[in-house]
Design a protein around this motif. Structure first.
Motif, PDB file in Angstrom:
ATOM      1  N   GLY A   1       0.823  -1.218   0.000  1.00 28.07           N
ATOM      2  CA  GLY A   1       0.000   0.000   0.000  1.00 28.07           C
ATOM      3  C   GLY A   1       0.850   1.259   0.000  1.00 28.07           C
ATOM      4  N   VAL A   2       1.907   1.277   0.802  1.00 26.80           N
ATOM      5  CA  VAL A   2       2.807   2.438   0.840  1.00 26.80           C
ATOM      6  C   VAL A   2       3.476   2.618  -0.518  1.00 26.80           C
ATOM      7  N   SER A   3       3.915   1.516  -1.118  1.00 28.57           N
ATOM      8  CA  SER A   3       4.560   1.578  -2.428  1.00 28.57           C
ATOM      9  C   SER A   3       3.599   2.103  -3.492  1.00 28.57           C
ATOM     10  N   MET A   4       2.372   1.617  -3.493  1.00 31.37           N
ATOM     11  CA  MET A   4       1.388   2.071  -4.486  1.00 31.37           C
ATOM     12  C   MET A   4       1.044   3.544  -4.263  1.00 31.37           C
ATOM     13  N   SER A   5       0.915   3.958  -3.028  1.00 29.19           N
ATOM     14  CA  SER A   5       0.628   5.358  -2.724  1.00 29.19           C
ATOM     15  C   SER A   5       1.740   6.262  -3.231  1.00 29.19           C
ATOM     16  N   ARG A   6       2.993   5.826  -3.033  1.00 30.09           N
ATOM     17  CA  ARG A   6       4.146   6.595  -3.501  1.00 30.09           C
ATOM     18  C   ARG A   6       4.115   6.695  -5.030  1.00 30.09           C
ATOM     19  N   ARG A   7       3.797   5.590  -5.705  1.00 31.68           N
ATOM     20  CA  ARG A   7       3.728   5.610  -7.173  1.00 31.68           C
ATOM     21  C   ARG A   7       2.624   6.535  -7.675  1.00 31.68           C
TER      22      ARG A   7
END
Length: 136
Positions: free
Chosen positions: A104-110
């Motif tokens: 989730g953190v990775s997708m939010s950053r993207r």
């Protein structure tokens, strides 16, 4: 007891709460990351086993070390659960790494990166907008 019974759901919630409190405040193992979350807990209907999904914010080394620390503290954790929750049997806990928070953190950053690129290209289009031709 059915797997989805109200009693089983309540037991899952209580075990998750006690497990999270124990990991957060009572285990002093330096291998366990302070960014450890108990995502979900599933206690078997016979109360003999329990799967705990753990999420660790950090690299693979932090995740591996946290799992090792939790596995070495299983006896302490089981004892703590037995003291706090009055169950007929205290379940054997197995920890499973859950990547959902990191994902989730990775997708939010993207998503943030894509929005920033879109905003930047929109500003460039405004700066280099259509030019008026002058006729002499």
């Amino acid at each position: 007891m059915r797997k989805n019974s109200v009693k089983n759901t309540r037991i899952n919630g209580e075990v998750q709460r006690v497990l999270a409190e124990t990991i957060r405040g009572e285990i002093k193992d330096p291998r366990i990351s302070p960014w450890t979350s108990v995502v979900s807990v599933e206690v078997a209907p016979d109360l003999k086993s329990c799967k705990a999904w753990i999420s660790v914010l950090g690299d693979e080394e932090a995740q591996r070390a946290t799992l090792e620390g939790l596995k070495s503290a299983e006896g302490f954790i089981k004892n703590r659960i037995a003291k706090v929750i009055n169950l007929r049997n205290t379940p054997e806990i197995s920890f499973v790494m859950d990547q959902s928070i990191a994902y989730g953190v990775s997708m939010s950053r993207r998503i943030d990166e894509v929005i920033a690129r879109d905003d930047e290209s929109a500003r460039k289009r405004e700066d280099t907008g259509p030019r008026e031709e002058t006729h002499s």
